[in-house]
Design an enzyme around this catalytic site. Structure first.
Site, mmCIF file in Angstrom:
data_model
loop_
_atom_site.group_PDB
_atom_site.id
_atom_site.type_symbol
_atom_site.label_atom_id
_atom_site.label_comp_id
_atom_site.label_asym_id
_atom_site.label_seq_id
_atom_site.Cartn_x
_atom_site.Cartn_y
_atom_site.Cartn_z
ATOM 1 N N GLU A 141 1.195 -1.451 -0.044
ATOM 2 C CA GLU A 141 0.186 0.091 0.015
ATOM 3 C C GLU A 141 1.130 1.558 0.576
ATOM 4 O O GLU A 141 2.006 0.813 0.419
ATOM 5 C CB GLU A 141 -1.074 -0.052 1.312
ATOM 6 C CG GLU A 141 -0.026 -0.933 2.698
ATOM 7 C CD GLU A 141 1.298 0.136 3.101
ATOM 8 O OE1 GLU A 141 1.291 1.805 3.351
ATOM 9 O OE2 GLU A 141 2.034 -0.339 3.384
ATOM 10 N N GLU A 170 4.302 -0.485 1.953
ATOM 11 C CA GLU A 170 4.610 -0.203 0.646
ATOM 12 C C GLU A 170 4.670 -2.409 0.565
ATOM 13 O O GLU A 170 4.328 -2.344 -1.106
ATOM 14 C CB GLU A 170 5.781 0.143 0.248
ATOM 15 C CG GLU A 170 5.971 1.466 0.754
ATOM 16 C CD GLU A 170 7.508 1.798 -0.395
ATOM 17 O OE1 GLU A 170 8.334 1.404 -1.047
ATOM 18 O OE2 GLU A 170 8.085 2.569 -0.127
#
Length: 358
Positions: free
Chosen positions: A179, A323
């Protein structure tokens, strides 16, 4: 949009196969090593066998789905960076310069970037095929003063994630979540607070992307206010997502649900990804069977998240980048589990005396 896609997906999720898990356990006992000598790697192998219904589970084709979105809660001063950094980092990912890009290359994984609600125009990246456009809105609303999104938007974000999983599935053996979204530790802290039944979010609130420790109390107070004014229902995953969640969190939950329906493992990254996994678990408890918790985040609320999911992280490296970086590292353990199941000799094939190693 598929009619009732969310409901149909949830209804189609089946628990992992206990009989195949037991078959894998018996097979592992025939391998040339002392019983359970490879510890949790063997537990992982059994889990993967049960998920995929085969002892020769595939792991080569790895897909990290990175969901991006912005958050209205940023206006309350809960993080040091402006929302514009979300856009800057999405462009960095597209050019291969992010931490997730580096670690995905090490793991032999592909990264797909999805715009779930970035507060900028990414049409050039979408047109170039570098980003998938699933934008629900240009960022959520400020959940400290009202719902982060409507219930309809929450369902749309979940179904977007499901459709992404379905779209990618023919070329994927293993999914992983990632994300990007400035401010997204705040909704994640809210999710774990609500599901823990806690009155105070402070124990679940961390520095996020570098917040000054002196401002943590303010961040906790903002989250507390948001939970109080919205009263999210912990038994209703859609309500929880709508009131205190994020578009990328909904997208992650959708990917988890889609992967579970297709009996594909999904490696969950850290704090924000685990918030998405928790939403999925509320909606479909059996989806937990397909989740692998990649690593233990340094965010203080992640221990409670792991407990709620009933999972033990594969790695604990003190990471908090997000991430999908922790998931990328953990993907290599799935390759190791497959190699043990497919390449290691049995006592019989190697003509090794079994009794001496038990």
């Amino acid at each position: 949009m598929n009619d009732n896609l969310l409901e149909k997906t949830i209804a189609a999720i089946e628990p992992a196969d206990a009989a195949v898990r037991e078959e894998a356990r018996h097979y592992i006992d025939t391998l040339t090593m002392p019983r359970r000598a490879l510890g949790r790697l063997l537990d992982l192998a059994e889990e993967l066998a049960a998920m995929t219904r085969t002892l020769r589970f595939p792991t080569a084709r790895k897909e990290i789905v990175l969901m991006a979105g912005d958050h209205g809660i940023v206006r309350q001063g809960v993080c040091p960076q402006p929302s514009s950094v979300t856009t800057q980092m999405v462009r960095n990912f597209v050019h291969g310069g992010g931490g997730i890009n580096v670690l995905a290359r090490v793991a032999g994984a592909h990264v797909t970037v999805v715009d779930m609600g970035v507060d900028s125009d990414l049409s050039d990246l979408v047109d170039a095929g570098a980003v998938i456009d699933c934008k629900i809105a240009p960022g959520t609303a400020d959940f400290s003063i009202g719902p982060a999104m409507s219930r309809e938007q929450a369902v749309r974000s979940l179904e977007a994630g499901i459709r992404i999983a379905e779209r990618l599935a023919p070329e994927v053996d293993v999914f992983a979540t990632g994300e990007m979204g400035i401010g997204n530790t705040s909704p994640s802290s809210a999710v774990v607070t609500v599901l823990s039944g806690a009155d105070d979010p402070a124990p679940f609130v961390g520095r996020g992307a570098g917040l000054d420790p002196a401002k943590l109390a303010h961040k906790a107070a903002v989250i507390r206010r948001g939970i109080a004014c919205n009263s999210p229902d912990p038994a209703d995953g859609i309500d929880l997502l709508a009131k205190v969640g994020g578009f990328e969190i909904g997208g992650i939950a959708g990917v988890v649900l889609g992967a579970a329906r297709m009996r594909k493992p999904v490696v969950i990254d850290g704090f924000i990804s685990s918030a998405g996994a928790l939403v999925a678990a509320v909606l479909a408890p059996a989806s937990r069977d397909y989740m692998i918790l990649g690593h233990g985040s340094a965010e203080p609320g992640h221990v409670a998240m792991a407990r709620l999911l009933g999972k033990q992280p594969l790695l604990d490296l003190g990471m908090r980048l997000g991430e999908g970086t922790g998931a990328a590292l953990a993907l290599q353990l799935l390759d190791a589990a497959r190699a043990i199941m497919t390449e290691m000799a049995t006592f019989e094939s190697a003509n090794v005396t079994e009794e001496g190693l038990k």
